[in-house]
Design a protein around this motif. Structure first.
Motif, PDB file in Angstrom:
ATOM      1  N   LEU A   4      58.469   7.311  41.446  1.00  0.00           N
ATOM      2  CA  LEU A   4      58.153   8.722  41.113  1.00  0.00           C
ATOM      3  C   LEU A   4      56.806   8.847  40.416  1.00  0.00           C
ATOM      4  O   LEU A   4      56.028   9.764  40.678  1.00  0.00           O
ATOM      5  N   LEU A   5      56.526   7.916  39.522  1.00  0.00           N
ATOM      6  CA  LEU A   5      55.245   7.947  38.800  1.00  0.00           C
ATOM      7  C   LEU A   5      54.078   7.769  39.764  1.00  0.00           C
ATOM      8  O   LEU A   5      53.057   8.466  39.684  1.00  0.00           O
ATOM      9  N   ALA A   6      54.237   6.851  40.716  1.00  0.00           N
ATOM     10  CA  ALA A   6      53.171   6.624  41.697  1.00  0.00           C
ATOM     11  C   ALA A   6      52.962   7.856  42.564  1.00  0.00           C
ATOM     12  O   ALA A   6      51.843   8.229  42.931  1.00  0.00           O
ATOM     13  N   LEU A   7      54.066   8.534  42.895  1.00  0.00           N
ATOM     14  CA  LEU A   7      53.979   9.748  43.724  1.00  0.00           C
ATOM     15  C   LEU A   7      53.232  10.864  42.996  1.00  0.00           C
ATOM     16  O   LEU A   7      52.402  11.582  43.574  1.00  0.00           O
ATOM     17  N   VAL A   8      53.513  11.020  41.715  1.00  0.00           N
ATOM     18  CA  VAL A   8      52.824  12.061  40.911  1.00  0.00           C
ATOM     19  C   VAL A   8      51.331  11.781  40.832  1.00  0.00           C
ATOM     20  O   VAL A   8      50.490  12.668  40.992  1.00  0.00           O
ATOM     21  N   LEU A   9      51.007  10.500  40.562  1.00  0.00           N
ATOM     22  CA  LEU A   9      49.588  10.140  40.465  1.00  0.00           C
ATOM     23  C   LEU A   9      48.867  10.364  41.788  1.00  0.00           C
ATOM     24  O   LEU A   9      47.726  10.819  41.837  1.00  0.00           O
ATOM     25  N   LEU A  10      49.526  10.075  42.902  1.00  0.00           N
ATOM     26  CA  LEU A  10      48.930  10.284  44.211  1.00  0.00           C
ATOM     27  C   LEU A  10      48.680  11.769  44.485  1.00  0.00           C
ATOM     28  O   LEU A  10      47.649  12.173  45.015  1.00  0.00           O
TER      29      LEU A  10
END
Length: 478
Positions: free
Chosen positions: A6-12
């Motif tokens: 989820l964190l990677a998705l937000v940053l993307l």
């Protein structure tokens, strides 16, 4: 593991959002004076996607704000009742002072007021004379010192004694602040010019006793240099400001102004100059007709001139006027309350005014020995040729006015004066010639008022006047 995903998705998502260009801001014109553009959706240009405004006049979004709209000029009007016929319209302030202008009734134009007066500078020169007082004290000690060495230094004391006087004379000039020092004090008395109103001026050296303040320029002006002036060997200043001479002929009468309700004749006196083939002439008297009234004003024949002796002679409707000597003394006839004749000096100067019609300033002046010497007039001790210096102001002339001076106020006037010469002369003796001081028979006459016929003989200086039999007026002969 799910949290890391989820964190990677937000940053993307954030990175993708920052990489995309910003959407242009939507702006609208909010000025109802521009209906075609009012509330129309517009979008900021690429150079300022989020920071622009609408230029309503061009209906375009712009990055730099447009210049503010020009200030709406203020509307002013002449409030002087004397000019109600010639300047009864709305005037608009010029761009240089859109909200602070005033109406100049004489020219019927809106003008910017002059800057207000700052009096601090004058006091500074006054303290300078006091320091000069201690300097006179040293000379006395110098004079006693030479006597002891009387035998040897006898030649030196004389040289030392003359040196102190120059030191004393040098401080004396500072009190003279300008060339106008000693001239009559005059003020602007028109409240329409607050920057100049009641500010004190001195008359220039050229006219130390006869000047007025031009409230528009806030400066003193010699009466003989203003438009409407008739002075000296008749030197006229027309309404257009152009100076010209009209010599006429001695012992003859000429029409100066002729309009429907104003007619002014002038009687010329003079001396013949054979070398130049013409007369030296001056205006000795005026005959003024308006409504059904007459005013006569003239200079009495004078051998020796004395300023304190009154040489004015005045008549109203054929009757002599006895005007007490003293500045401000006034005559106002019961039969014509609009008429006032007021002394502007203790002697020899009057202001003749008919409300809403005209104002005439008349001053008796002599030909001085200096004038005679400079201009080769040939004046003798028997007669100083006292004459009138005149200043005319008109409040209700028509566009058809005529006469030597009057023609310059006409709506279709084109100057006939030859410019570029030292003494521009205007001809026209025949068209302006009149048979009498209060006759209206010159070729350019326009007068339609009612002339008064007088059955009484009266003497007007050395003019003998009597009524004509046909009742057309009064004829004067020497």
């Amino acid at each position: 593991m799910a949290r890391l995903f989820l964190l990677a998705l937000v940053l993307l998502t954030v990175a993708l959002a920052e990489g995309q260009p910003h959407r242009p801001k939507k702006v609208r014109c909010k000025d109802k004076k521009f209906p075609s553009c009012y509330h129309k959706d517009l979008y900021c240009p690429n150079s300022c996607l989020r920071d622009c405004i609408v230029d309503c006049s061009s209906c375009q979004p712009v990055c730099v704000p447009p210049p503010p709209p020009p200030v709406k000029p203020r509307k002013v009007k002449c409030k002087d009742k004397n000019y109600k016929k010639t300047c009864n319209k709305n005037l608009y302030c010029p761009a240089s002072c859109p909200t602070t202008c005033v109406a100049d009734c004489a020219t019927c134009q809106a003008v910017c007021p002059t800057p207000s007066y700052s009096p601090p500078p004058p006091p500074s020169p006054t303290p300078s004379p006091p320091p000069a007082s201690p300097t006179p004290s040293p000379p006395p000690p110098l004079t006693p010192s030479p006597p002891p060495p009387s035998p040897t230094p006898s030649p030196l004391p004389p040289s030392l004694t003359p040196s102190p006087p120059p030191l004393l004379t040098t401080p004396s000039p500072p009190p003279d602040s300008s060339e106008a020092a000693g001239g009559k004090r005059v003020r602007c008395r028109n409240k329409s010019y607050p920057g100049c109103y009641y500010r004190e001026h001195r008359c220039p050296a050229a006219c130390p006793d006869h000047c007025d303040v031009d409230c528009v320029t806030c400066s003193p002006v010699c009466n003989c240099n203003k438009p409407g002036a008739v002075c000296q060997d008749p030197r006229f200043v027309g309404a257009d400001g152009i100076t010209f001479y009209f010599h006429g002929k001695k012992d003859k009468v000429f029409c100066l102004v002729s309009d429907t309700n104003l007619h002014i004749n002038a009687h010329f006196i003079g001396r013949r100059n054979e070398n130049i083939g013409r007369d030296f002439t001056w205006v000795q008297s005026l005959g003024i007709l308006f409504d059904n009234h007459q005013i006569l004003v003239g200079a009495k024949k004078t051998a020796t001139w004395v300023d304190t002796i009154d040489r004015l002679e005045l008549f109203f409707d054929g009757q002599p006027i006895s005007l007490t000597e003293g500045e401000g003394e006034m005559f106002q006839p019961n039969s014509a309350p609009r008429v006032t004749i007021t002394r502007s000096h203790n002697t020899n100067s009057v202001v003749i005014e008919v409300e809403s019609n005209f104002q005439i300033k008349a001053t008796v002046v002599p030909i001085t020995a200096e004038d005679s010497s400079i201009h080769k007039y040939g004046i003798t001790d028997e007669d100083c040729f006292a004459h009138l210096d005149l200043g005319f102001k008109f409040y209700s002339l028509s566009g058809e006015v005529n006469g030597v001076l009057g023609q310059t106020y006409a709506s279709n006037y084109v100057s006939r004066v030859k410019m570029g010469v030292d003494m521009p002369v205007l001809g026209g003796q025949k068209e302006f010639s009149s048979s009498g001081l209060i006759s209206t028979d010159c070729a350019v006459a326009r007068f339609k008022g009612t002339q008064v016929s007088s059955s009484n003989d009266f003497h007007y200086e050395n003019l003998k006047c009597a009524s004509w039999l046909d009742g057309r007026g009064v004829v004067c002969k020497r």
